[in-house]
Design an enzyme around this catalytic site. Structure first.
Site, PDB file in Angstrom:
ATOM      1  N   ASP A  46       0.838  -1.200   0.000  1.00 15.09           N
ATOM      2  CA  ASP A  46       0.000   0.000   0.000  1.00 15.09           C
ATOM      3  C   ASP A  46       0.871   1.247   0.000  1.00 15.09           C
ATOM      4  O   ASP A  46       1.837   1.349   0.761  1.00 15.09           O
ATOM      5  CB  ASP A  46      -0.903   0.020   1.232  1.00 15.09           C
ATOM      6  CG  ASP A  46      -1.738   1.288   1.281  1.00 15.09           C
ATOM      7  OD1 ASP A  46      -2.631   1.438   0.429  1.00 15.09           O
ATOM      8  OD2 ASP A  46      -1.477   2.147   2.156  1.00 15.09           O
ATOM      9  N   TYR A  51       2.882  10.351   0.288  1.00 13.20           N
ATOM     10  CA  TYR A  51       4.037   9.903   1.067  1.00 13.20           C
ATOM     11  C   TYR A  51       5.335  10.406   0.438  1.00 13.20           C
ATOM     12  O   TYR A  51       5.900   9.807  -0.474  1.00 13.20           O
ATOM     13  CB  TYR A  51       4.071   8.384   1.162  1.00 13.20           C
ATOM     14  CG  TYR A  51       2.840   7.754   1.781  1.00 13.20           C
ATOM     15  CD1 TYR A  51       2.002   8.473   2.635  1.00 13.20           C
ATOM     16  CD2 TYR A  51       2.502   6.429   1.507  1.00 13.20           C
ATOM     17  CE1 TYR A  51       0.872   7.901   3.200  1.00 13.20           C
ATOM     18  CE2 TYR A  51       1.369   5.845   2.072  1.00 13.20           C
ATOM     19  CZ  TYR A  51       0.563   6.594   2.916  1.00 13.20           C
ATOM     20  OH  TYR A  51      -0.556   6.008   3.473  1.00 13.20           O
ATOM     21  N   LYS A  77      -3.439   5.752  -3.563  1.00  7.45           N
ATOM     22  CA  LYS A  77      -4.511   6.639  -3.132  1.00  7.45           C
ATOM     23  C   LYS A  77      -4.660   7.846  -4.059  1.00  7.45           C
ATOM     24  O   LYS A  77      -3.737   8.174  -4.815  1.00  7.45           O
ATOM     25  CB  LYS A  77      -4.240   7.107  -1.698  1.00  7.45           C
ATOM     26  CG  LYS A  77      -4.043   5.922  -0.736  1.00  7.45           C
ATOM     27  CD  LYS A  77      -3.740   6.353   0.667  1.00  7.45           C
ATOM     28  CE  LYS A  77      -3.523   5.155   1.564  1.00  7.45           C
ATOM     29  NZ  LYS A  77      -2.226   4.487   1.335  1.00  7.45           N
TER      30      LYS A  77
END
Length: 336
Positions: A46, A51, A77
């Protein structure tokens, strides 16, 4: 398709730390950590553009692009588009402050519209060096980043990202979608919508040994009633349950340190690791499909695998309950 049908196992790898969360991680260390996860048999990864402003995706893709694509499950995401231009000054990240201050300096646009969602997916595919994603989470439409304005962001996502991802799932482009958040309320709101429903959710930090009572009051019963699975993010509460010093992405306060001290004393009494207790607790709820702890050192991956498989005596869970360190409503592992 439920998350339990999509995911290849109960232990995944969360890549937020690879985005230089809290510290600057050398590239070779990041690569070695992903390789260690692969070698330990982890097949669910994931990540997110957020990030490190694309850094975690690039580092993950550098390794996974050398592996057979059908051999692993990949989620990322939407909600942040990473621009080529460099950001000037400190980022406004709500409660999360300077969490990725050591990441890429690229400007981040926070947007959940249909257009931004499609662009975000396209950019992620390039950074990851892959031709497809399995799961896409709608990222951080919650109070911790947006305060009282979170409902406006949720509505933007409902009319934008939700519909794009529903279409992509129906077309078979992705296997599933949902929300990836650090708060329970956006998931509760989504479960109440009369619209095409997500396939599951990624709930980070809200179902751990240190923080689970709120989720048990409303969210998890709702999810169980609707037969909706969840991935448990941050099972070690930002690291404090894995030997670190952070809780909720900040230095742990005194009351948390005191609770962790009591937990450690109990695990030592029963001869088990804190990691095993934390990980197995988070996975004991019926809606938990998998947990995705993060790591930046190869040795941590072996610890996670060992924690998942460690034998925890039923007497530990009995003592944990008796000590008031876990909610009476929390399901405990089958051996308890």
């Amino acid at each position: 398709m439920s998350l339990k049908e999509i995911l290849p196992g109960r232990l995944g790898f969360g890549t937020a730390p690879l985005g230089n969360m809290f510290r600057a991680i050398p590239g070779d260390e990041a690569r070695a950590t992903v390789e260690a996860a692969w070698n330990q048999g982890v097949r669910y990864y994931d990540t997110a553009p957020f990030y490190g402003a694309g850094l975690a995706e690039s580092r993950l893709g550098e390794v996974l692009s050398t592996k057979p694509r059908d051999a692993y499950v990949l989620s990322t995401k939407v909600g942040r588009v990473i621009l080529d231009e460099v950001e000037g000054g400190a980022r406004d990240l709500g409660e999360k402050g300077g969490i990725f201050e050591h990441g890429n300096p690229n400007k981040i646009v926070h947007e959940w519209t249909a257009e931004a969602t499609e662009r975000s997916i396209e950019d992620s595919l390039k950074r990851l060096g892959t031709d497809r994603l399995d799961i896409v989470w709608v990222h951080d439409i919650a109070q911790d980043f947006h305060g009282d304005a979170w409902l406006n962001k949720f509505e933007e996502a409902r009319t934008g990202a939700f519909r794009v991802l529903s279409r992509l799932r129906d077309e078979g482009v992705i296997k599933g979608w949902g929300l990836g958040v650090n708060k329970t309320e956006p998931i509760e709101l989504t479960l109440g919508l009369d619209e095409p429903q997500p396939d599951g959710f990624l709930l980070a930090g809200r179902y751990t040994l240190l923080d689970h009572e709120h989720a048990l009051q409303r969210l998890l019963p709702m999810a169980q009633e609707q037969n909706v699975d969840m991935v448990i993010g941050g099972p070690y509460s930002s690291g404090i349950l894995a030997g670190g010093t952070h809780f909720e992405y900040r230095q742990a306060p005194a009351e948390i340190l005191e609770k962790v001290s009591r937990l450690k004393a109990l695990t030592q009494k029963h001869g088990i690791s804190v990691k095993a207790a934390a990980l197995q607790f988070s996975l004991a709820h019926p809606v938990a499909a998998a947990a995705v702890p993060g790591a930046t050192r190869p040795s941590r991956i072996a610890e996670d695998t060992a924690a998942l498989n460690e034998t925890v005596p039923a007497a530990f869970w009995t003592d944990l309950r008796a000590a008031g360190l876990v909610s009476p409503a929390a399901p405990l592992p089958d051996n308890a």
